[in-house]
Design a protein around this motif. Structure first.
Motif, PDB file in Angstrom:
ATOM      1  N   GLY A  91     -44.586  10.306  63.400  1.00  0.00           N
ATOM      2  CA  GLY A  91     -43.433  10.598  63.351  1.00  0.00           C
ATOM      3  C   GLY A  91     -42.703   9.353  62.541  1.00  0.00           C
ATOM      4  N   PRO A  92     -41.429   9.799  62.166  1.00  0.00           N
ATOM      5  CA  PRO A  92     -40.693   8.552  61.289  1.00  0.00           C
ATOM      6  C   PRO A  92     -40.019   7.565  62.572  1.00  0.00           C
ATOM      7  CG  PRO A  92     -39.246  10.613  61.703  1.00  0.00           C
ATOM      8  CD  PRO A  92     -40.705  10.949  62.098  1.00  0.00           C
ATOM      9  N   LYS A  93     -39.763   6.597  62.243  1.00  0.00           N
ATOM     10  CA  LYS A  93     -39.122   5.462  63.203  1.00  0.00           C
ATOM     11  C   LYS A  93     -37.709   5.862  62.916  1.00  0.00           C
ATOM     12  CE  LYS A  93     -43.129   3.557  63.549  1.00  0.00           C
ATOM     13  NZ  LYS A  93     -43.755   4.528  64.265  1.00  0.00           N
ATOM     14  N   LEU A  94     -36.996   6.036  64.136  1.00  0.00           N
ATOM     15  CA  LEU A  94     -35.669   6.408  64.424  1.00  0.00           C
ATOM     16  C   LEU A  94     -34.773   5.479  64.869  1.00  0.00           C
ATOM     17  CD1 LEU A  94     -36.366   9.952  65.666  1.00  0.00           C
ATOM     18  CD2 LEU A  94     -36.059   9.453  63.355  1.00  0.00           C
ATOM     19  N   SER A  95     -33.584   5.733  64.842  1.00  0.00           N
ATOM     20  CA  SER A  95     -32.524   4.736  65.290  1.00  0.00           C
ATOM     21  C   SER A  95     -32.448   5.027  66.844  1.00  0.00           C
ATOM     22  CB  SER A  95     -31.246   5.016  64.946  1.00  0.00           C
ATOM     23  OG  SER A  95     -30.673   6.312  65.105  1.00  0.00           O
ATOM     24  N   PRO A  96     -32.085   4.292  67.849  1.00  0.00           N
ATOM     25  CA  PRO A  96     -32.013   4.727  69.024  1.00  0.00           C
ATOM     26  C   PRO A  96     -31.130   5.719  69.416  1.00  0.00           C
ATOM     27  CG  PRO A  96     -31.599   2.193  68.798  1.00  0.00           C
ATOM     28  CD  PRO A  96     -31.445   2.940  67.420  1.00  0.00           C
ATOM     29  N   GLU A  97     -30.165   5.996  68.500  1.00  0.00           N
ATOM     30  CA  GLU A  97     -29.199   7.492  68.849  1.00  0.00           C
ATOM     31  C   GLU A  97     -30.059   8.431  68.424  1.00  0.00           C
ATOM     32  OE1 GLU A  97     -28.081   4.751  66.905  1.00  0.00           O
ATOM     33  OE2 GLU A  97     -26.907   3.855  68.157  1.00  0.00           O
ATOM     34  N   ARG A  98     -30.885   8.485  67.337  1.00  0.00           N
ATOM     35  CA  ARG A  98     -31.567   9.644  66.912  1.00  0.00           C
ATOM     36  C   ARG A  98     -32.588   9.915  67.971  1.00  0.00           C
ATOM     37  NH1 ARG A  98     -31.496  14.622  64.917  1.00  0.00           N
ATOM     38  NH2 ARG A  98     -33.079  14.918  63.107  1.00  0.00           N
ATOM     39  N   MET A  99     -33.091   8.843  68.394  1.00  0.00           N
ATOM     40  CA  MET A  99     -34.452   8.917  69.339  1.00  0.00           C
ATOM     41  C   MET A  99     -34.087   9.530  70.512  1.00  0.00           C
ATOM     42  SD  MET A  99     -37.732   8.418  69.351  1.00  0.00           S
ATOM     43  CE  MET A  99     -38.829   9.216  70.567  1.00  0.00           C
ATOM     44  N   ALA A 100     -32.707   9.175  71.018  1.00  0.00           N
ATOM     45  CA  ALA A 100     -32.190   9.653  72.124  1.00  0.00           C
ATOM     46  C   ALA A 100     -32.015  11.307  72.034  1.00  0.00           C
ATOM     47  CB  ALA A 100     -30.844   9.160  72.661  1.00  0.00           C
ATOM     48  N   GLU A 101     -31.645  11.809  71.040  1.00  0.00           N
ATOM     49  CA  GLU A 101     -31.472  12.902  70.565  1.00  0.00           C
ATOM     50  C   GLU A 101     -32.838  13.788  70.723  1.00  0.00           C
ATOM     51  OE1 GLU A 101     -30.088  16.016  67.021  1.00  0.00           O
ATOM     52  OE2 GLU A 101     -29.778  13.861  66.926  1.00  0.00           O
ATOM     53  N   VAL A 102     -33.832  13.253  70.113  1.00  0.00           N
ATOM     54  CA  VAL A 102     -35.162  13.735  70.096  1.00  0.00           C
ATOM     55  C   VAL A 102     -35.720  13.864  71.525  1.00  0.00           C
ATOM     56  CG1 VAL A 102     -37.649  13.297  69.488  1.00  0.00           C
ATOM     57  CG2 VAL A 102     -35.733  13.163  67.798  1.00  0.00           C
ATOM     58  N   GLU A 103     -35.512  13.083  72.311  1.00  0.00           N
ATOM     59  CA  GLU A 103     -36.007  12.963  73.641  1.00  0.00           C
ATOM     60  C   GLU A 103     -35.226  13.914  74.539  1.00  0.00           C
ATOM     61  OE1 GLU A 103     -35.380   8.662  74.830  1.00  0.00           O
ATOM     62  OE2 GLU A 103     -37.380   8.162  73.988  1.00  0.00           O
ATOM     63  N   GLU A 104     -33.787  14.009  74.221  1.00  0.00           N
ATOM     64  CA  GLU A 104     -33.435  15.259  74.857  1.00  0.00           C
ATOM     65  C   GLU A 104     -33.912  16.549  74.713  1.00  0.00           C
ATOM     66  OE1 GLU A 104     -30.517  17.435  77.237  1.00  0.00           O
ATOM     67  OE2 GLU A 104     -31.145  15.186  77.211  1.00  0.00           O
ATOM     68  N   ARG A 105     -34.377  16.549  73.298  1.00  0.00           N
ATOM     69  CA  ARG A 105     -34.871  18.083  72.609  1.00  0.00           C
ATOM     70  C   ARG A 105     -36.093  18.280  73.471  1.00  0.00           C
ATOM     71  NH1 ARG A 105     -32.886  18.991  66.512  1.00  0.00           N
ATOM     72  NH2 ARG A 105     -30.739  18.514  66.851  1.00  0.00           N
ATOM     73  N   PHE A 106     -37.087  17.122  73.635  1.00  0.00           N
ATOM     74  CA  PHE A 106     -38.183  17.375  74.302  1.00  0.00           C
ATOM     75  C   PHE A 106     -37.985  17.749  75.900  1.00  0.00           C
ATOM     76  CE2 PHE A 106     -40.611  14.054  71.599  1.00  0.00           C
ATOM     77  CZ  PHE A 106     -41.415  15.040  70.899  1.00  0.00           C
ATOM     78  N   ARG A 107     -36.721  17.229  76.483  1.00  0.00           N
ATOM     79  CA  ARG A 107     -36.550  17.730  77.706  1.00  0.00           C
ATOM     80  C   ARG A 107     -36.034  18.936  78.171  1.00  0.00           C
ATOM     81  NH1 ARG A 107     -34.949  12.329  77.884  1.00  0.00           N
ATOM     82  NH2 ARG A 107     -32.763  12.853  77.512  1.00  0.00           N
ATOM     83  N   ASN A 108     -35.542  19.596  76.824  1.00  0.00           N
ATOM     84  CA  ASN A 108     -34.673  20.822  76.710  1.00  0.00           C
ATOM     85  C   ASN A 108     -35.139  21.768  75.489  1.00  0.00           C
ATOM     86  OD1 ASN A 108     -32.938  20.324  79.209  1.00  0.00           O
ATOM     87  ND2 ASN A 108     -32.104  18.921  78.058  1.00  0.00           N
ATOM     88  N   PRO A 109     -36.468  22.275  75.568  1.00  0.00           N
ATOM     89  CA  PRO A 109     -36.905  22.863  74.599  1.00  0.00           C
ATOM     90  C   PRO A 109     -36.111  24.353  74.363  1.00  0.00           C
ATOM     91  CG  PRO A 109     -38.553  23.183  76.224  1.00  0.00           C
ATOM     92  CD  PRO A 109     -37.346  22.354  76.715  1.00  0.00           C
ATOM     93  N   GLY A 110     -36.113  24.850  73.236  1.00  0.00           N
ATOM     94  CA  GLY A 110     -35.596  26.084  72.856  1.00  0.00           C
ATOM     95  C   GLY A 110     -34.732  25.970  71.325  1.00  0.00           C
ATOM     96  N   PRO A 111     -34.032  26.680  71.160  1.00  0.00           N
ATOM     97  CA  PRO A 111     -33.338  26.386  69.745  1.00  0.00           C
ATOM     98  C   PRO A 111     -32.492  25.289  69.761  1.00  0.00           C
ATOM     99  CG  PRO A 111     -32.788  28.630  70.610  1.00  0.00           C
ATOM    100  CD  PRO A 111     -33.595  27.989  71.682  1.00  0.00           C
ATOM    101  N   SER A 112     -32.926  24.256  68.880  1.00  0.00           N
ATOM    102  CA  SER A 112     -32.136  23.217  68.862  1.00  0.00           C
ATOM    103  C   SER A 112     -30.921  22.990  68.123  1.00  0.00           C
ATOM    104  CB  SER A 112     -33.318  21.916  68.237  1.00  0.00           C
ATOM    105  OG  SER A 112     -33.639  22.175  67.056  1.00  0.00           O
ATOM    106  N   GLN A 113     -30.761  23.891  67.177  1.00  0.00           N
ATOM    107  CA  GLN A 113     -29.445  23.742  66.388  1.00  0.00           C
ATOM    108  C   GLN A 113     -29.234  25.010  65.943  1.00  0.00           C
ATOM    109  OE1 GLN A 113     -29.950  20.812  63.504  1.00  0.00           O
ATOM    110  NE2 GLN A 113     -28.039  19.693  64.143  1.00  0.00           N
TER     111      GLN A 113
END
Length: 120
Positions: free
Chosen positions: A68-90
Motif C-alpha cells: 500500500g501507499p505511505k499515508l499521512s497519519p490522518e489518512r491512515m487513521a481513516e483506513v484503520e477505521e474502515r478495517f474495523r468497520n467494513p461495509g460501504p466505505s463511501q
C-alpha cells in the motif's frame, strides 16, 4: 421408490437466506483458520473455475502494509477505521463529488498535441 438424501450443497440451497449466510460465515471462518488467515484465499467452484479471492482482515492488513501507499497519519487513521468497520466505505455521490472538485493531473497540451478539454 428409495428416499433421496440431499447432498450438502442441495441441503444448503434449500435453506433460508439467513441460514445460508450463517452456514457460509461458519464455513468461511473455518477456511480462514485452515489457511492461516494471513493471505489471499482462492475461491473456485466444483468445475475448478476461478471465482475470485477472499482476503481475510489479517491478510488485507499485511498486503496493505507491504504494497500500500505511505499515508499521512490522518489518512491512515481513516483506513484503520474502515478495517474495523467494513461495509460501504463511501456513498457513490460523495466519491463523484470529490472527483469533480479534485484537481486532475493534466499533461500540458503541447506535450499531448491537443487542446485541453474540460473533464465536465
Amino acid at each position: 421408490m428409495p428416499n433421496h438424501t440431499p447432498s450438502p450443497v442441495e441441503y444448503a440451497l434449500g435453506l433460508s437466506d439467513e441460514d445460508k449466510q450463517r452456514v457460509f460465515c461458519a464455513l468461511l471462518k473455518e477456511l480462514i483458520e485452515l489457511e492461516g488467515g494471513s493471505g489471499l484465499i482462492p475461491i473456485t467452484n466444483d468445475a475448478d473455475e476461478w471465482l475470485g479471492y477472499h482476503v481475510p482482515p489479517k491478510g488485507a492488513e499485511a498486503l496493505f502494509e507491504r504494497y500500500g501507499p505511505k499515508l499521512s497519519p490522518e489518512r491512515m487513521a481513516e483506513v484503520e477505521e474502515r478495517f474495523r468497520n467494513p461495509g460501504p466505505s463511501q456513498p457513490a455521490a460523495q466519491v463523484i463529488a470529490e472527483l469533480i472538485h479534485e484537481p486532475a493531473d493534466v499533461v500540458p497540451s503541447a506535450e499531448r498535441g491537443t487542446q485541453p478539454t474540460s473533464p465536465r
